[in-house]
Scaffold this active site. Structure first.
Site, PDB file in Angstrom:
ATOM      1  CE  LYS A   1      -0.427  -0.018   5.053  1.00  0.00           C
ATOM      2  NZ  LYS A   1      -1.330   0.052   6.192  1.00  0.00           N
TER       3      LYS A   1
ATOM      4  CE1 TYR B   1       9.800  33.033  -1.909  1.00  0.00           C
ATOM      5  CE2 TYR B   1      10.110  30.686  -1.500  1.00  0.00           C
ATOM      6  CZ  TYR B   1       9.772  31.730  -2.351  1.00  0.00           C
ATOM      7  OH  TYR B   1       9.407  31.453  -3.642  1.00  0.00           O
TER       8      TYR B   1
END
Length: 812
Positions: free
Chosen positions: A480, A707
């Protein structure tokens, strides 16, 4: 080469059945390419038993077997012209046969051992010595107690030199390998940290490796300290130590050597520490064999770096390519074809293959065998490159293509590119043919961040867990979340090939993807949403049923489609997780309801352990196990047929052997994450997340990074920008020194905020250039450190690696 009578006489065993000629020895049933003149050697090991595959091989046409006493009922097959040699120990018999075979050759034999560099030195020596000799060498890294005899049995009358690797992991192993290889020349490449757990000290490890040199004429040892030898052999001690017989140093890309009162300078193509060490070892060997300095220098210029592995990459035109530029001989070709069969999920299989430069066979024999291999492996199209293979094109099928050089193929590719669509393409070429040019044509372009998945390590982890369960206990593998980030299709194909019983996915669409990739194993869907029932039924997936609503709705869907035969389902019980599953007070009603639906058949009943990795909660875990056993047994009795029962996950397998029942579920352990130190020592990390430096900048004191100017350099420094960001799974939590990456062995912290597609790292004190490799994690310790920095667990780190990060599948 051999007859069964001859083999049985040498190993002092009994032959039952007719005599046959034998040219090939097989120990792995999955590697069967041809049944002609082949004998299967059924070996018992801690994790497997070759006798279990004999019936399957008989059905495929194998007619000769070497088996152990009281391990297989062979008598009923004798009338079918199938022959058996029965011995006490198949491995010992194989080793004895190889010893006797080796004694028939009076040629130089080089035995190579050491902690690192064995395969590189072997392959470089092959490249450097092939103008002088017809060479037999170990395929790939065949250096074990099984691999060495298989390598030696390849010796034939045309060989004038042999090169064999010998690998050990503990005391007492080398003496047997010495008896098989019987080297005239012994090379020790290095003594490092590998397999330290098998020895008390580095000195003890060196002494064990020196046993390979017993009866050798010369020992060439590249070690920090001079070995102490008792044999009469000549010792050539290589080291950067000035006291060494053969002293070497690297100065400005020149390997400077002092040996026997002379100085030599060699221009070498690679100057990393390992390559310098390996070149020095090769040069010492060539000097001993009498190769002139000028000839050595000319040949070294042509040495290529080794890619000792097969790589799977996505290609243009909906194809995949398997790169194998390691070497080209029949043994490695068989391995590559087997891997292509394992991983094939396209409409056709193709191979682009160079001629084999030195095989010890006459060309017409060699290329006839090659063509037969391709036919038996159902290769749709063969592209042969080289003058010699082109001369023998009449052996190959009519749609084969031939080119004298790689350049000719590259030039013609555009005109014939349509022939390479929707295919699994194996590129199998000798180094000198430069198949990297072909790979670049086919490979899809992507950015420099990749997640490298080592399939052989995944298989090793699988085999470790298999060794903990009984042979009759089935194993369900969890694929999965795209195989915990590793890619569900490739992982599933590898698991299917290596004999797991079941696969499990989270949602139906994951199961559909596997079915479209021709995965045939039963697949359990753990979150069986009602809207996905049609897909589940159409693609023969098996739903988890966890409440009465899904039970009734699935039965209703089967009715509406007109399916009346019993459809497989899996019943989930909640024994303490409080997530999904039937409660204890619902068991009687559940059993009655199942019985009322003849269109349903319960394949398994299972539950989920809450804390199987937490020793402090072992009492609760045992309560869960007991409750599960009681409830599952009750259901089984009421529905009146046997079912599979499973509750153990990865840590449950290792810690609660009393709860294996008749199936276990293996998840994170497959990928190299164990529940405790003892288990972790047995596992290998499967995934390597890495990228490359895009740009390097010098930063002045007071300048800020990224940033919001969140990081300021207090003094002059240096940063590198790397193309990995939070959209790739490298999250903003790691910003501003919270964690880092590894550049040329040094830990470099993140500076500034992590951006969506990239981030910046501090490389002030690291020697690096643009394009250098950057490791995010490559081992368990680094994965755990990253998990801790993110305040999470390895499961989340792995499953968060985004789909845009290219997966490269490696088989070494």
């Amino acid at each position: 080469m051999f007859t069964l009578k001859n083999i049985s006489k040498i190993i002092e065993a009994k032959l039952y059945g007719n005599d046959q000629n034998i040219n090939e020895f097989l120990i792995d049933s999955r590697l069967l390419q041809t049944t002609d003149r082949l004998i299967f050697v059924a070996i018992k090991s801690q994790r497997n038993n070759g006798h279990e595959y004999i019936k399957e091989l008989i059905d495929k046409g194998v007619r000769a077997f070497l088996i152990e006493e009281n391990s297989f009922d062979y008598e009923k097959y004798l009338q079918k012209e199938i022959s058996f040699i029965v011995c006490k120990n198949s491995l010992k018999a194989l080793q004895l046969l190889a010893k006797e075979h080796r004694r028939g050759f009076k040629i130089p034999v080089i035995g190579i051992t050491g902690s690192n560099g064995k395969t590189t030195v072997k392959e470089w020596l092959y490249q450097l010595l092939k103008p002088n000799y017809s060479i037999c060498r170990s395929p790939k890294s065949y250096n074990s107690q099984i691999g060495v005899p298989l390598s030696v049995l390849n010796l034939n009358s045309l060989n004038t030199l042999a090169i064999f690797e010998a690998g050990i992991s503990t005391l007492g192993e080398m003496e047997e390998l010495n008896n098989i290889i019987q080297p005239n020349i012994t090379i020790i490449t290095s003594i490092g940290e590998a397999h330290n757990e098998g020895f008390d000290s580095k000195k003890q490890k060196l002494n064990e490796k020196l046993k390979l040199a017993h009866n050798s004429a010369v020992i060439i040892a590249n070690t920090e300290e001079k070995p102490q030898i008792n044999d009469l052999a000549q010792l050539i001690w290589l080291s950067e130590n000035n006291k060494a017989d053969f002293n070497y140093t690297l100065e400005e890309e020149v390997l400077k050597i002092n040996y026997q009162l002379k100085s030599y300078n060699f221009q070498i193509p690679f100057n990393d520490k390992a390559s310098v060490q390996n070149f020095a070892t090769c040069i010492a060997c060539l000097f001993y064999l009498g190769i002139k300095e000028s000839e050595i220098q000319n040949r070294i210029k042509l040495i290529q770096p080794l890619a000792i592995r097969l790589e799977i990459k996505n290609a243009i035109s909906n194809s995949i390519i398997i790169n194998d530029f390691y070497n080209s001989d029949l043994d490695s070709l068989k391995i590559a074809l087997q891997f292509q069969n394992q991983q094939n999920r396209k409409k056709k299989k193709m191979i682009i293959v160079s001629e084999i430069e030195q095989s010890g066979l006459l060309p017409n024999v060699l290329y006839k065998q090659m063509a037969t291999l391709f036919q038996k492996n159902e290769i749709h199209t063969v592209v042969g490159i080289g003058k010699e293979i082109s001369k023998h094109k009449y052996f190959f099928n009519s749609n084969a293509l031939f080119f004298e050089t790689t350049k000719d193929f590259v030039s013609a590719h555009t005109a014939i590119s349509h022939r390479f669509s929707d295919a699994t393409i194996l590129l199998k070429g000798a180094r000198s043919f430069g198949f990297e040019q072909i790979s670049r044509i086919f490979q899809l372009k992507s950015h420099d961040t990749v997640f490298e998945i080592h399939l052989n390590k995944l298989v090793d982890n699988l085999n470790y867990y298999k060794s903990l369960i009984k042979p009759q206990t089935k194993l369900m593998a969890m694929v999965k979340a795209t195989g915990y980030g590793s890619g569900s299709v490739e992982i599933a194909r590898t698991l299917q090939y290596n004999g797991v019983s079941y696969l499990a996915v989270a949602y139906a669409d994951e199961g559909v993807e596997l079915r479209n990739a021709e995965i045939k194993l039963p697949i359990m869907v753990m979150n069986s949403e009602i809207d996905a029932f049609e897909d589940i039924i159409e693609f023969k997936l098996e739903p988890e049923i966890y409440n009465f609503k899904t039970l009734h709705e699935f039965a209703k869907k089967l009715d509406s489609i007109g399916i009346t035969s019993a459809y497989p389902v899996h019943i989930k019980l909640d024994t303490g997780m409080k997530r999904l599953g039937f409660e204890e007070n619902e068991i009687d009603k559940l059993a009655e309801t199942i019985t009322a639906y003849p269109q349903l058949k319960v394949i398994s009943i299972f539950s989920h352990l809450v804390a199987s990795d937490n020793q402090q909660l072992d009492e609760f875990t045992q309560q869960q196990i007991n409750a599960f056993n009681t409830q599952a047994t009750k259901i089984e009795k009421q529905i009146k047929y046997p079912v599979l029962k499973h509750i153990c996950n990865s840590s449950g397998i290792t810690r609660f052997s009393n709860a294996h029942f008749n199936m276990v579920r293996l998840g994170i352990g497959l990928y190299g994450v164990g529940s405790d130190a003892q288990t972790q020592a047995q596992l290998q990390n499967v995934g390597v997340l890495k990228t490359k430096i895009s740009q390097i900048k010098t930063i002045r004191a007071g300048e800020t990074i990224g940033y919001n100017r969140s990081f300021m350099f207090q003094q002059q420094g240096k940063i590198a920008t790397i193309p990995i960001g939070y959209a790739d799974g490298f999250l903003r939590t790691l910003s501003n020194g919270a964690h880092g990456v590894y550049v040329n062995g040094y830990f470099c912290k993140v500076v500034g905020n992590v951006c969506m597609d990239m981030c910046m790292i501090d490389v002030t004190n690291v020697s690096c250039v643009e394009g250098d490799e950057v490791i995010i994690f490559e081992n368990y310790e680094q994965l755990i450190a990253l998990s801790k920095a993110l305040k999470t667990i390895p499961y989340e780190v792995l499953s968060n690696i985004s789909a845009r990060v290219k997966r490269i599948y490696v088989y070494e």
